[in-house]
Design an enzyme around this catalytic site. Structure first.
Site, mmCIF file in Angstrom:
data_model
loop_
_atom_site.group_PDB
_atom_site.id
_atom_site.type_symbol
_atom_site.label_atom_id
_atom_site.label_comp_id
_atom_site.label_asym_id
_atom_site.label_seq_id
_atom_site.Cartn_x
_atom_site.Cartn_y
_atom_site.Cartn_z
ATOM 1 N N ASP A 119 -5.891 9.185 15.204
ATOM 2 C CA ASP A 119 -6.333 8.896 13.644
ATOM 3 C C ASP A 119 -6.861 7.535 13.664
ATOM 4 O OD1 ASP A 119 -6.585 9.354 10.950
ATOM 5 O OD2 ASP A 119 -4.447 8.731 10.492
ATOM 6 N N GLY B 53 0.960 -1.149 -0.109
ATOM 7 C CA GLY B 53 0.124 -0.179 0.004
ATOM 8 C C GLY B 53 0.767 1.077 0.139
ATOM 9 N N LYS C 116 8.350 -0.398 5.683
ATOM 10 C CA LYS C 116 7.816 0.810 5.380
ATOM 11 C C LYS C 116 8.707 1.969 4.977
ATOM 12 C CE LYS C 116 4.443 4.062 7.745
ATOM 13 N NZ LYS C 116 3.634 4.234 8.813
ATOM 14 N N THR D 253 0.393 8.029 3.603
ATOM 15 C CA THR D 253 0.804 9.527 3.248
ATOM 16 C C THR D 253 2.266 9.838 2.869
ATOM 17 O OG1 THR D 253 0.371 9.707 5.409
ATOM 18 C CG2 THR D 253 -1.430 10.205 4.190
ATOM 19 N N VAL E 33 4.465 0.854 1.830
ATOM 20 C CA VAL E 33 4.502 -0.197 2.553
ATOM 21 C C VAL E 33 4.625 -1.419 1.632
ATOM 22 C CG1 VAL E 33 3.838 -1.543 4.551
ATOM 23 C CG2 VAL E 33 3.164 0.676 4.268
#
Lengths: 441, 395
Positions: A228, A114, A136, A117, A121
């Protein structure tokens, strides 16, 4: 991070540019005098000195335990994605006598999972112990150095050791990139809910909620807010272990409205006080998010799915809780975006009338949801108290006495139940555009 | 400048903004004395509890000798045992601390209540439920925030370090950073100096990078790299600065945690119901300690405690019974030996006495403004070492 570009520059926030420049100028001179008197600084570094600086930098610090492993010459596994940007393969992969933590050669990356922001990853595998890991790779903004979100995330996670917080194994730095190595988790709650539509098994919901609150209680007692919370940030292992992830915003003094790519961050999990512009962030902020996730797990659809903007998001909330007034919420009229005239007055409704699944479950389920989704932040239950709520009474008592680092699935008899519906189960062959997700299970 | 998000300008440090006084302290104290009598009537019970405390925890035990000499009128109950143990039972399921038995056994219940009120008043976290946990966490984690010794690596001296810190204080003021950022930056600098080899020409760069990293951790508005380079007269290029940033981060292993002495100071001051002037004076003394190399070996809570004590001596405000009681409770936060507190106070007193004559005067000037009640100009500061039996430096 990213939302810096369009924002006014520093100077507009402070005194006039002229004064600003003045004080900068003074400071600069004062400093340079002082430093020069001490011979602290030469005006310009010669080429040799630059070289020397480089030289000092070369040895790679390894602060993690080093495992001596047989000297390996392994071809990098086939990979469509390359965090190194496809260049300098030889340079990056200088073979050393052993594979070490903190070293890029110790991990192979397998596939892209993925795009976040501030990072991408990848799924990877550790060549030290064969464990799967999530890599990451931080996007380095060359202009301003290492993104502050990465700095915050790493420095916070280094201090957190808990079974319900994602584990940061290692940090790899090379000249071009910075990579955080996390433990690999098979899926996240968002995907899990897509896979099992129509609401989750009530027992599983209880287990997930317990773990979520356990994690929250741990970070809250360390003066950290997650800020978040959303299903995408709750990682789930194949066993059903739930872990909080993505601490990039944790403890920052504010919540951004826009991400790097100007895509609007979802407002679904944001409490009314924050939507109305309150900046008194407290642990109640995370509790609201957890409450929304609770409803979503039971119901199978988001609790307050606003579509467009803050106004619509508030409308969704008011239709359930009622439009607040100064009587029902003392101090609400001081909030910057409190505009009761924009809304038709509506009465608070019973949760079980809004979310039908609650009506089929014992009353204590609704009660917990209600206590988490209180309108006034101060009234919301704390994570610590929520863990003691009767809703969790049916779980085995030893769960209440686990050490921080022990997963609840270590307790005998605790395991995930099979979900009623599974869009990937062979029993019901469904054509779904989500089919690629099946590999997660 | 770029910002890290939308700014909320809540003043974390504005201690007296939300000052609503709690019930008069004497009420607390009285109830405490009663409990003390009751508990001590069942003497052996108390004895047995004390007996089972492991020796290594004795350092947490509060000492009162200096306060007593200061004219404290009462001693107060060391513990509110029953209360604490009920709490303990409730909390046990959650947070079994590994290692030695928790502080909860040792810190008085009264103090606990006060700490909770103080922390929530300061807005360190808005939920009182966790105030005590947070405080315990601060007490524990501060142990990791000291350095083993005060030695500086070879080419650097006290003076070079002081000049650098002084300059950082000025830069920090220009950017209007919070004080947390300054304390964190100096702490990072102290650690980085030991971990990273820099030549004398790279020291300023290291300092600025520490400030930059601290800002990235704490601030909403970040300075641009080019601004920082400009402040250093472009002696270093942007590239050098960014390279140093990575070196420092890697050298520090991404561990940017610091338990701020300032927070301890504000919590203690809030419990002790200190006057504005007292708090500002203590903050001034605490900030002066940043310039002193020897101070890096002390615990943050000790630094805060010493600053408050010294400020109290210097200001010599007329004691009130309420104030004395409050101070007595508050002073149980400082842990460690009296000798350590005394030596910090001596360092601070010497620093304060010659602050106005030194080259590094940023802190002195910062605290001479009307907003800070002119504390750095206080006439008694020059005689401060005298209070502690030291001879005043000749000026």
């Amino acid at each position: 991070m990213g939302h810096s570009e369009s924002l006014p520059s520093y100077q507009q926030f402070h005194q006039g540019p002229a004064e600003e420049a003045d004080s900068m100028q003074n400071l600069r001179h004062a400093a340079s005098e002082a430093f020069q008197r001490l011979g602290l600084k030469q005006r310009h570094l010669g080429y040799e000195e630059l070289g020397e600086l480089d030289g000092v930098e070369k040895p790679q610090p390894h602060w993690f335990h080093t495992l001596q492993v047989r000297r390996l010459r392994v071809q990098r596994g086939r990979s469509n994605s390359d965090p190194m940007g496809g260049k300098s393969f030889q340079q990056e992969f200088q073979w050393k006598t052993g594979l070490q933590f903190g070293n890029a050669t110790s991990y192979l990356n397998l596939e892209k999972l993925g795009e976040g922001t501030y990072a991408t990853v990848y799924k990877g595998i550790s060549r030290i112990n064969g464990h799967l890991v999530a890599l990451k790779v931080i996007h380095m903004k060359t202009e301003e150095g290492i993104p502050f979100t990465a700095i915050r995330e790493a420095s916070l996670l280094k201090g957190l050791k808990h079974a319900n917080i994602v584990l940061l194994h290692d940090i790899i730095h090379t000249r071009e990139s910075l990579t955080f190595v996390f433990e690999y988790m098979q899926t996240d709650l968002a995907q899990y809910m897509i896979q099992h539509p129509g609401g989750l098994h009530s027992y599983n919901t209880r287990l997930f909620m317990f773990q979520l609150l356990r994690g929250l209680s741990y970070i809250h007692s360390r003066r950290i807010l997650h800020r978040d919370l959303k299903p995408q940030n709750l990682l789930i292992s194949y066993l059903g272990e739930l872990k909080l992830a993505d601490f990039g915003l944790a403890r920052s003094k504010s919540i951004p409205c826009q991400t790097y790519s100007a895509e609007v961050v979802t407002l679904w999990y944001r409490p009314p006080d924050v939507l109305m512009g309150s900046t008194d962030y407290s642990t109640a902020l995370d509790i609201w998010g957890a409450g929304c996730i609770f409803i979503e797990m039971l119901q199978g659809s988001p609790a307050f799915p606003g579509v467009a903007d803050v106004f619509e998001q508030l409308l969704k909330i008011w239709t359930v809780l009622g439009v607040p007034t100064e009587e029902s919420w003392p101090g609400v009229s001081d909030l910057p975006n409190y505009k009761p005239e924009w809304f038709l007055p509506c009465k608070p409704r019973q949760f079980r009338d809004v979310w039908k699944r609650l009506a089929q479950l014992p009353y204590k389920t609704e009660d917990l949801a209600q206590q988490m989704l209180m309108m006034i932040p101060k009234d919301r239950i704390s994570a610590q108290d929520a863990l003691l709520h009767p809703y969790f009474n049916t779980l085995p008592p030893p769960l209440m006495h686990l050490r921080d680092t022990v997963s609840i699935f270590k307790v005998p008899g605790v395991r995930l139940e099979a979900e009623a519906r599974d869009i990937f189960s062979p029993g019901r062959r469904m054509k779904s555009p989500l089919a690629p997700l099946a590999k997660c299970w | 400048m770029s910002r890290t998000g939308f700014c909320d300008s809540r003043q974390l440090l504005d201690l007296h903004m939300t000052e609503d006084r709690q019930a008069p302290l004497r009420v607390w104290a009285n109830s405490c004395i009663l409990r003390e009598r009751r508990v001590f009537a069942e003497g052996d019970e108390v004895g047995s509890v004390h007996h089972c405390k492991p020796a290594q925890e004795s350092r947490w035990v509060r000492r009162l000798s200096i306060s007593a000499e200061d004219g404290i009128i009462m001693d107060y109950a060391p513990q509110d045992e029953s209360d604490v143990y009920e709490e303990e039972a409730l909390l046990q399921y959650l947070n079994r601390l590994p290692g030695p038995p928790s502080l909860r056994d040792l810190v008085p219940g009264l103090l606990r209540r006060e700490v909770e009120v103080a922390i929530s008043k300061l807005g360190l976290l808005y939920d009182q439920t966790y105030a005590w946990d947070i405080f315990l966490d601060m007490m524990r984690s501060q142990l990791l925030c000291t350095l083993p010794n005060a030695d500086l690596p070879k080419p650097f001296t006290d003076t070079t370090r002081a000049i650098l810190v002084d300059w950082l204080t000025q830069v920090h003021e220009v950017f209007q950073f919070s004080e947390e950022t300054l304390y964190l930056a100096v702490h990072l600098l102290n650690r980085a100096l030991r971990l990273i080899k820099v030549s004398i020409s790279g020291l300023q760069l290291l300092g600025v990078v520490c400030l930059f990293l601290a800002a990235k951790k704490e601030e909403c508005l970040l300075p641009e790299v080019s601004e920082l380079c400009y402040l250093m007269e472009n002696t270093y290029s942007k590239k050098q600065l960014l390279r140093m940033e990575r070196r420092v981060l890697i050298g520090l292993k991404f561990d940017l945690y610091y338990c701020l002495p300032l927070h301890f100071l504000l919590i203690t001051a809030s419990i002790a119901r200190c006057s504005d002037k007292w708090v500002w004076m203590a903050r001034y003394l605490l900030e002066l300690s940043l310039l002193e190399r020897q101070c890096v070996v002390f615990l943050p809570s000790q630094l805060a405690g010493a600053a408050l004590r010294l400020a109290r001596r210097i200001l010599q405000e007329a004691p009130t019974p309420d104030g004395e009681t409050a101070w007595c409770i508050a002073s149980s936060i400082h842990i460690g030996s009296e000798a350590a507190l005394l030596s910090i106070m001596q360092i601070m007193a010497m620093a304060a006495a010659r602050a106005h004559t030194r080259e590094t005067r940023a802190t002195f000037i910062k605290f001479s403004t009307i907003q800070t009640l002119h504390v750095s100009m206080h006439p008694a500061l020059k005689a401060a070492p005298g209070f502690l039996g030291l001879s005043c430096p000749r000026i």
